[in-house]
Design a protein around this motif. Structure first.
Motif, PDB file in Angstrom:
ATOM      1  N   GLN A 239       0.807  -1.223   0.000  1.00 53.91           N
ATOM      2  CA  GLN A 239       0.000   0.000   0.000  1.00 53.91           C
ATOM      3  C   GLN A 239       0.842   1.276   0.000  1.00 53.91           C
ATOM      4  O   GLN A 239       0.341   2.341  -0.316  1.00 53.91           O
ATOM      5  CB  GLN A 239      -0.969  -0.005   1.193  1.00 53.91           C
ATOM      6  N   ARG A 242       1.895   3.037  -4.153  1.00 58.94           N
ATOM      7  CA  ARG A 242       1.079   3.719  -5.157  1.00 58.94           C
ATOM      8  C   ARG A 242       1.177   5.254  -5.140  1.00 58.94           C
ATOM      9  O   ARG A 242       1.346   5.868  -6.206  1.00 58.94           O
ATOM     10  CB  ARG A 242      -0.390   3.285  -5.039  1.00 58.94           C
ATOM     11  N   PRO A 243       1.068   5.899  -3.973  1.00 58.14           N
ATOM     12  CA  PRO A 243       1.090   7.375  -4.003  1.00 58.14           C
ATOM     13  C   PRO A 243       2.353   7.939  -4.642  1.00 58.14           C
ATOM     14  O   PRO A 243       2.288   8.904  -5.415  1.00 58.14           O
ATOM     15  CB  PRO A 243       1.012   7.763  -2.527  1.00 58.14           C
ATOM     16  N   ALA A 244       3.494   7.338  -4.347  1.00 59.59           N
ATOM     17  CA  ALA A 244       4.748   7.871  -4.902  1.00 59.59           C
ATOM     18  C   ALA A 244       4.913   7.500  -6.366  1.00 59.59           C
ATOM     19  O   ALA A 244       5.389   8.297  -7.176  1.00 59.59           O
ATOM     20  CB  ALA A 244       5.928   7.337  -4.098  1.00 59.59           C
ATOM     21  N   LYS A 246       2.416   6.456  -8.595  1.00 56.27           N
ATOM     22  CA  LYS A 246       1.322   6.752  -9.530  1.00 56.27           C
ATOM     23  C   LYS A 246       0.552   8.028  -9.238  1.00 56.27           C
ATOM     24  O   LYS A 246      -0.362   8.366  -9.974  1.00 56.27           O
ATOM     25  CB  LYS A 246       0.336   5.570  -9.526  1.00 56.27           C
ATOM     26  N   GLY A 247       0.884   8.701  -8.134  1.00 57.86           N
ATOM     27  CA  GLY A 247       0.146   9.925  -7.839  1.00 57.86           C
ATOM     28  C   GLY A 247       0.507  11.027  -8.823  1.00 57.86           C
ATOM     29  O   GLY A 247       1.674  11.409  -8.925  1.00 57.86           O
ATOM     30  N   THR A 250       1.410  14.099  -6.661  1.00 56.92           N
ATOM     31  CA  THR A 250       2.017  13.882  -5.350  1.00 56.92           C
ATOM     32  C   THR A 250       3.521  13.717  -5.492  1.00 56.92           C
ATOM     33  O   THR A 250       4.053  13.505  -6.580  1.00 56.92           O
ATOM     34  CB  THR A 250       1.440  12.621  -4.676  1.00 56.92           C
ATOM     35  N   SER A 256       5.177   6.869   3.454  1.00 56.10           N
ATOM     36  CA  SER A 256       4.511   6.088   4.498  1.00 56.10           C
ATOM     37  C   SER A 256       5.525   5.568   5.512  1.00 56.10           C
ATOM     38  O   SER A 256       6.558   5.010   5.135  1.00 56.10           O
ATOM     39  CB  SER A 256       3.780   4.898   3.882  1.00 56.10           C
ATOM     40  N   GLN A 292       1.535   7.861 -16.059  1.00 56.74           N
ATOM     41  CA  GLN A 292       0.942   8.044 -14.750  1.00 56.74           C
ATOM     42  C   GLN A 292      -0.562   7.847 -14.724  1.00 56.74           C
ATOM     43  O   GLN A 292      -1.124   7.523 -13.704  1.00 56.74           O
ATOM     44  CB  GLN A 292       1.290   9.416 -14.207  1.00 56.74           C
ATOM     45  N   SER A 295      -2.790   3.276 -13.699  1.00 61.16           N
ATOM     46  CA  SER A 295      -2.414   2.802 -12.377  1.00 61.16           C
ATOM     47  C   SER A 295      -2.629   1.307 -12.294  1.00 61.16           C
ATOM     48  O   SER A 295      -3.681   0.798 -12.636  1.00 61.16           O
ATOM     49  CB  SER A 295      -3.279   3.501 -11.338  1.00 61.16           C
TER      50      SER A 295
END
Ligand code: SF4
Ligand code: SF4
Length: 300
Positions: A239, A242-244, A246-247, A250, A256, A292, A295
């Protein structure tokens, strides 16, 4: 696009086996060396470090104490000795900077066991019988503190698998091996990354300690990502990726506190998307990445 049936295949093909296992080999070396340093005293009489992972003295000078143990001690109403508090502050400062959960991937011996269970269940193609919420570990952490407060003792340490591993090797105590076997079987048959990824209060404590840590894995080259999914498949805390990665707007920093800084995503990425760095942002050219928008479906 997936190029082979096992994650890291393409990285090995492009970078060579050694480069595709660099961080894995280094942290195994770290885990085994730390264990060996503790064991050469009782087994061979060479006392470089006395004590255990809870509390130790290196070269009769440097005290190191588990800050989680100190907190439990305080909750139980006991004030630790000055040396123990200094040792706790040194350890806390170290993980505050390098990332609390680096303890899990670079030091904790139980990680050897749970990684083995993970490898085996992947090889056997086993599916999870249950999926626990990842926050369960924080409830476990809270429970250990409440139990210490109510009982006036550090009850968790009687069954803490991290301490048990050490005791099991030195004293060969049966209960230690039983608890470790239970964790292995739980991770193998019941829940993917069940213990370390969902239940262990020690890992939960160290994640909180490393919330603002300086050392981070970064996906600065995320524009190169071709969605092969290899990093997701090997990551013990999927978990966090993903933010790094595919954001769209962001940061490319994996922020995290549950990233264990294991470096496995760096190893298995054939396109060198990841690297170790510091948390502060640099200019991020990857935000204009054509990939990007796509996802990967991770199922986490
Ligand atoms: S989660 Fe717990 S058992 Fe697992 S590696 Fe971290 S401290 Fe060790
Ligand atoms: S993101 Fe990378 S370094 Fe962090 S836990 Fe996952 S594989 Fe390890």
């Amino acid at each position: 696009m997936k190029k082979s049936s096992y994650p890291g295949y393409e990285a090995i093909r492009r970078k060579g086996w050694l480069a595709a296992h660099k961080w894995l080999l280094l942290r195994r070396l770290s885990q085994l060396s730390i264990m060996a340093l503790f064991l050469v005293g009782p087994l061979l009489g060479v006392w470089i470090i006395t004590g255990n992972l809870n509390s130790s003295l290196t070269l009769e000078t440097l005290p190191l104490t588990d800050p989680y143990l100190i907190l439990q001690s305080l909750a139980a109403g006991h004030i630790p000795q000055g040396t123990a508090i200094i040792g706790g502050l040194i350890v806390a400062l170290f993980y505050f900077v390098v990332g609390g959960r680096a303890f899990c991937s670079w030091v904790c011996p139980v990680n050897l066991l749970t990684d083995l269970a993970f490898r085996l269940r992947e090889k056997l193609g086993l599916r999870s019988a249950t999926s626990l919420p990842r926050y369960t570990r924080y409830l476990m952490l809270l429970a250990t503190m409440v139990i210490a407060f109510v009982s006036g003792g550090i009850a968790w340490e009687l069954v803490n698998p991290v301490s048990m591993f050490h005791r099991g090797i030195i004293f060969g105590t049966g209960l230690a091996w039983l608890i470790l076997l239970a964790i292995f079987l739980f991770d193998l048959f019941v829940s993917r990354r069940g213990w370390c990824g969902h239940l262990c209060p020690v890992g939960a404590f160290y994640s909180l300690l490393g919330t603002h840590s300086l050392l981070r894995v970064r996906a600065d080259a995320r524009a190169r990502c071709d969605d092969c999914m290899d990093c997701y498949l090997v990551c013990p805390e999927q978990q966090v990726l993903r933010p790094a990665l595919k954001g769209a707007d962001t940061s490319p920093v994996i922020n995290s506190p549950n990233c264990t800084n294991c470096g496995r995503c760096i190893d298995v990425c054939a396109l060198d998307v990841f690297q170790f760095g510091i948390r502060f942002d640099r200019s991020d050219s990857s935000r204009s990445s054509p990939n990007q928008a796509a996802s990967p479906s991770t199922g986490v």
